[in-house]
Design an enzyme around this catalytic site. Structure first.
Site, PDB file in Angstrom:
ATOM      1  N   THR A 122      -5.984  13.089  -9.906  1.00  0.00           N
ATOM      2  CA  THR A 122      -5.979  12.026  -8.896  1.00  0.00           C
ATOM      3  C   THR A 122      -7.113  12.317  -7.920  1.00  0.00           C
ATOM      4  O   THR A 122      -7.539  13.465  -7.787  1.00  0.00           O
ATOM      5  CB  THR A 122      -4.656  11.996  -8.099  1.00  0.00           C
ATOM      6  OG1 THR A 122      -4.481  13.269  -7.496  1.00  0.00           O
ATOM      7  CG2 THR A 122      -3.478  11.702  -8.998  1.00  0.00           C
ATOM      8  N   GLU A 134      -1.840   7.870 -12.342  1.00  0.00           N
ATOM      9  CA  GLU A 134      -0.593   8.144 -13.068  1.00  0.00           C
ATOM     10  C   GLU A 134      -0.186   7.010 -14.001  1.00  0.00           C
ATOM     11  O   GLU A 134       0.709   7.175 -14.824  1.00  0.00           O
ATOM     12  CB  GLU A 134       0.552   8.386 -12.064  1.00  0.00           C
ATOM     13  CG  GLU A 134       0.508   9.722 -11.346  1.00  0.00           C
ATOM     14  CD  GLU A 134      -0.313   9.690 -10.054  1.00  0.00           C
ATOM     15  OE1 GLU A 134      -1.184   8.799  -9.929  1.00  0.00           O
ATOM     16  OE2 GLU A 134      -0.079  10.554  -9.195  1.00  0.00           O
ATOM     17  N   LYS A 137       4.428   3.666  11.806  1.00  0.00           N
ATOM     18  CA  LYS A 137       5.812   3.435  12.208  1.00  0.00           C
ATOM     19  C   LYS A 137       5.885   3.401  13.734  1.00  0.00           C
ATOM     20  O   LYS A 137       5.872   4.431  14.375  1.00  0.00           O
ATOM     21  CB  LYS A 137       6.704   4.545  11.654  1.00  0.00           C
ATOM     22  CG  LYS A 137       8.010   4.004  11.131  1.00  0.00           C
ATOM     23  CD  LYS A 137       8.795   5.071  10.438  1.00  0.00           C
ATOM     24  CE  LYS A 137       9.961   4.439   9.699  1.00  0.00           C
ATOM     25  NZ  LYS A 137      10.705   5.416   8.930  1.00  0.00           N
TER      26      LYS A 137
HETATM   27  P1  ADP Z   1      -5.450   8.650  -5.225  1.00  0.00           P
HETATM   28  O1  ADP Z   1      -3.956   8.583  -5.247  1.00  0.00           O
HETATM   29  O2  ADP Z   1      -5.948  10.005  -5.147  1.00  0.00           O
HETATM   30  O3  ADP Z   1      -6.112   7.684  -4.272  1.00  0.00           O
HETATM   31  P2  ADP Z   1      -5.526   6.807  -7.379  1.00  0.00           P
HETATM   32  O4  ADP Z   1      -6.820   6.232  -7.753  1.00  0.00           O
HETATM   33  O5  ADP Z   1      -4.574   7.130  -8.441  1.00  0.00           O
HETATM   34  O6  ADP Z   1      -5.868   8.097  -6.621  1.00  0.00           O
HETATM   35  O7  ADP Z   1      -4.864   5.832  -6.304  1.00  0.00           O
HETATM   36  C1  ADP Z   1      -3.737   5.048  -6.543  1.00  0.00           C
HETATM   37  C2  ADP Z   1      -3.333   4.357  -5.283  1.00  0.00           C
HETATM   38  O8  ADP Z   1      -4.338   3.457  -4.853  1.00  0.00           O
HETATM   39  C3  ADP Z   1      -2.111   3.498  -5.409  1.00  0.00           C
HETATM   40  O9  ADP Z   1      -0.943   4.264  -5.299  1.00  0.00           O
HETATM   41  C4  ADP Z   1      -2.267   2.537  -4.240  1.00  0.00           C
HETATM   42  O10 ADP Z   1      -1.824   3.105  -3.037  1.00  0.00           O
HETATM   43  C5  ADP Z   1      -3.744   2.379  -4.162  1.00  0.00           C
HETATM   44  N1  ADP Z   1      -4.123   1.116  -4.799  1.00  0.00           N
HETATM   45  C6  ADP Z   1      -4.612   0.917  -6.033  1.00  0.00           C
HETATM   46  N2  ADP Z   1      -4.892  -0.380  -6.250  1.00  0.00           N
HETATM   47  C7  ADP Z   1      -4.547  -1.040  -5.118  1.00  0.00           C
HETATM   48  C8  ADP Z   1      -4.578  -2.403  -4.694  1.00  0.00           C
HETATM   49  N3  ADP Z   1      -5.058  -3.366  -5.473  1.00  0.00           N
HETATM   50  N4  ADP Z   1      -4.121  -2.680  -3.463  1.00  0.00           N
HETATM   51  C9  ADP Z   1      -3.652  -1.722  -2.658  1.00  0.00           C
HETATM   52  N5  ADP Z   1      -3.613  -0.432  -2.979  1.00  0.00           N
HETATM   53  C10 ADP Z   1      -4.048  -0.086  -4.195  1.00  0.00           C
END
Ligand code: ADP
Length: 541
Positions: free
Chosen positions: A185, A330, A440
């Site tokens: 990640t 994931e 919050k």
């Molecule tokens: P990291 O968790 O390290 O940023 P990821 O690329 O796996 O790596 O990120 C996934 C996260 O990115 C999601 O859990 C979400 O919070 C955010 N995310 C992905 N796509 C979107 C979207 N279209 N709108 C809002 N948040 C998003």
């Protein structure tokens, strides 16, 4: 009684075999680190990946061993990908923008045996060389180069390996559940964690990605994955590209708006994928240059919340559909994609625009649900209003992390995403926030995503991040970090005024902090944890 149909394991090698056999002359264009655009095709990519598979075997590398890559989206990287996974090894794409310590950490965590790299990353590798002793072979993605040998005397050269090896290679057949690739990640909210994809999950994911209600990818497309191959396998697009036999444009290191407009216009790109920050700079560059991005029919935007203004500009000013999607490392990453249904066709333009803001609905293959944030086992109504923790399950969702983590999955088999969302009766999901980014205030939640989307609608705001700052009375209050457009004189009062009537008055940020730059991580996302560290106490003064 078993069905009497052939069984063939879903292997990544079958994708490149298909592309070579039926789309061999379809163009693969690749921007090299030196700026040159080189031309290849699926047959050549397939043959080169077989040459390299022979080379890897000759080096003694074995099935299931991890082979790392530190590289841009380019042709050699693609060939290395197919060679590694196709021959049963695990392709570990590394995000080069991690801190050097994190980089060494994940190389050692993954026990990588070999490392392919672009010249850009030679200084990075030299700096951490002493801490990554497990790497037996450094393979430079290019021809013989003395500069490389000065730093890495035993380095091997990709082009020499190709020249020295035959393209005669039979892809091995094995269990489709074996691991094919490994991604960590991007660590926006903590230490990077390894996610180990299988051949089966990757092929099913690639098939889903091509469906009309997802990206509608076909052999008629010219695909530009702006999203890097080290960011969740470029969202699976290099696999989907081979599966459909579409033309592929690999954009190399220059992902600024100007470079992308040139690539799109010169090579008639029809579909591109990337994070919102990329598209914001692309839209500015296209406007400045008077480009209409004529060839583009759609862009797929995800990885972070896409400001509705970006979606609207693509549609209204460029006649290009902007499809908002959600996913995570994931989840391979395809989770949801925003495409309309037949019943929406009678809606007004405004109503459709409203509907298309959300992150969309799940394709066949994954399911989503909401659970209560306090009472873990209590489901939350899918009424488009109630917020809950977003959970997901499906064929390409993790079952566990690379380094075992007993808590990854709920007792009834769902992965908890850490995102807070709403879902409506049609399955359209709206991300309200990451649970760690929610603000919050006096027990009430404020969505940082919503505050950011409003801020970037202001014509003089280039980028904005809303963070939770500690507050004596309310616990937390929103503070907005803003990068202004060049030459803008916008001030705090004007920005706060802009919120009036758009959110409840108690949700308006307490303060605006102007900065020159907001640091993005390797995936192009704002590093909000750094901003919280820096500005989180600003309201206590
Ligand atoms: P990291 O968790 O390290 O940023 P990821 O690329 O796996 O790596 O990120 C996934 C996260 O990115 C999601 O859990 C979400 O919070 C955010 N995310 C992905 N796509 C979107 C979207 N279209 N709108 C809002 N948040 C998003």
């Amino acid at each position: 009684m078993l069905g009497k149909m052939m069984y063939q394991p879903l292997l990544i090698s079958s994708l490149i075999e298909h592309a070579a056999q039926y789309h061999g002359d379809t163009a693969i264009l690749s921007k090299e680190v030196n700026g040159e655009m080189t031309k290849s095709d699926w047959l050549t990519v397939s043959n080169n990946s077989k040459r390299l598979a022979n080379a890897l075997q000759a080096l003694g590398l074995k099935s299931s061993e991890r082979i790392a890559t530190l590289a841009w989206n380019n042709r050699r990287h693609l060939e290395a990908w197919y060679a590694i996974s196709g021959s049963g090894m695990i392709c570990h794409t590394i995000n080069p923008r991690l801190f050097p310590e994190q980089l060494a950490y994940i190389i050692n965590d993954a026990e990588d045996q070999a490392l392919f790299f672009d010249i850009t990353f030679l200084p990075l590798i030299t700096a951490i060389k002493e801490h990554i002793k497990g790497i037996k072979h450094f393979i430079y993605l290019g021809d013989r180069d003395e500069k490389v040998l000065e730093q890495l005397p035993n380095a091997l050269f990709f082009d020499e390996l190709l020249a020295d090896n035959s393209p005669d290679f039979d892809w091995p057949q094995f269990d489709e559940k074996l691991a094919s690739s490994l991604c960590y990640t991007s660590g926006t909210t903590g230490n990077p964690k390894g996610i180990l994809y299988s051949h089966r999950s990757s092929v099913l994911h690639a098939m889903a990605l091509c469906m009309p209600d997802v990206s509608s990818l076909s052999a008629q497309d010219v695909l530009l994955p702006v999203v890097p191959m080290f960011h969740v396998n470029a969202w699976g697009t290099p696999y989907a590209a081979a599966l459909t036999g579409c033309s592929l444009i690999l954009p190399g290191p220059n992902l600024d708006g100007d470079s992308l407009v040139s690539v799109i216009d010169d090579y008639k790109v029809t579909v591109a994928l990337g994070v919102p920050t990329i598209w914001q700079s692309l839209l500015t560059a296209a406007k400045n240059r008077g480009s209409k991005l004529d060839s583009m029919t759609r862009t797929i935007v995800g990885g972070a919340a896409c400001p509705p203004s970006v979606i609207k500009t693509f549609r209204e000013d460029f006649n290009c559909d902007a499809i908002h999607g959600w996913g995570m490392t994931e989840t391979s990453p395809l989770g949801t994609m925003n495409q309309i249904k037949a019943k929406h066709k009678s809606l007004s333009k405004e109503e459709i625009n409203e509907l298309r803001k959300s992150q969309g609905r799940p394709p066949y293959g994954v399911k989503i649900r909401l659970m209560d944030t306090e009472q873990k086992d209590k489901p939350v109504a899918e009424d488009g209003e109630s917020q809950g923790r977003l959970q997901i399950r499906g064929h390409w969702v993790i079952d566990d992390y690379f380094t075992e983590n007993k808590d990854a999955i709920t007792a009834d088999g769902w992965f908890d995403t850490g995102d807070i969302a709403t879902i409506d009766a049609d399955g359209y999901m709206n991300i309200r926030d990451r649970s760690k980014d929610l603000i919050k205030s006096g027990g009430e939640w404020i969505s940082s995503v919503e505050l950011e989307n409003i801020a970037v609608e202001h014509p003089e705001v280039k980028m904005a991040a809303a963070i939770a700052a500690t507050h004596k009375q309310w616990g937390e209050r929103p503070v907005l970090i803003v990068v202004k457009e060049a030459d803008s004189a916008v001030d705090e009062a004007q920005i706060l005024e802009f919120y009036k009537g758009k959110v409840a008055s108690w949700q308006i940020p307490d303060k605006v902090v102007f900065v020159d730059n907001i640091v993005l991580n390797g995936a192009g996302k704002m590093m909000k944890n750094n901003l919280r560290d820096e500005h989180g106490d600003i309201l206590l003064a």
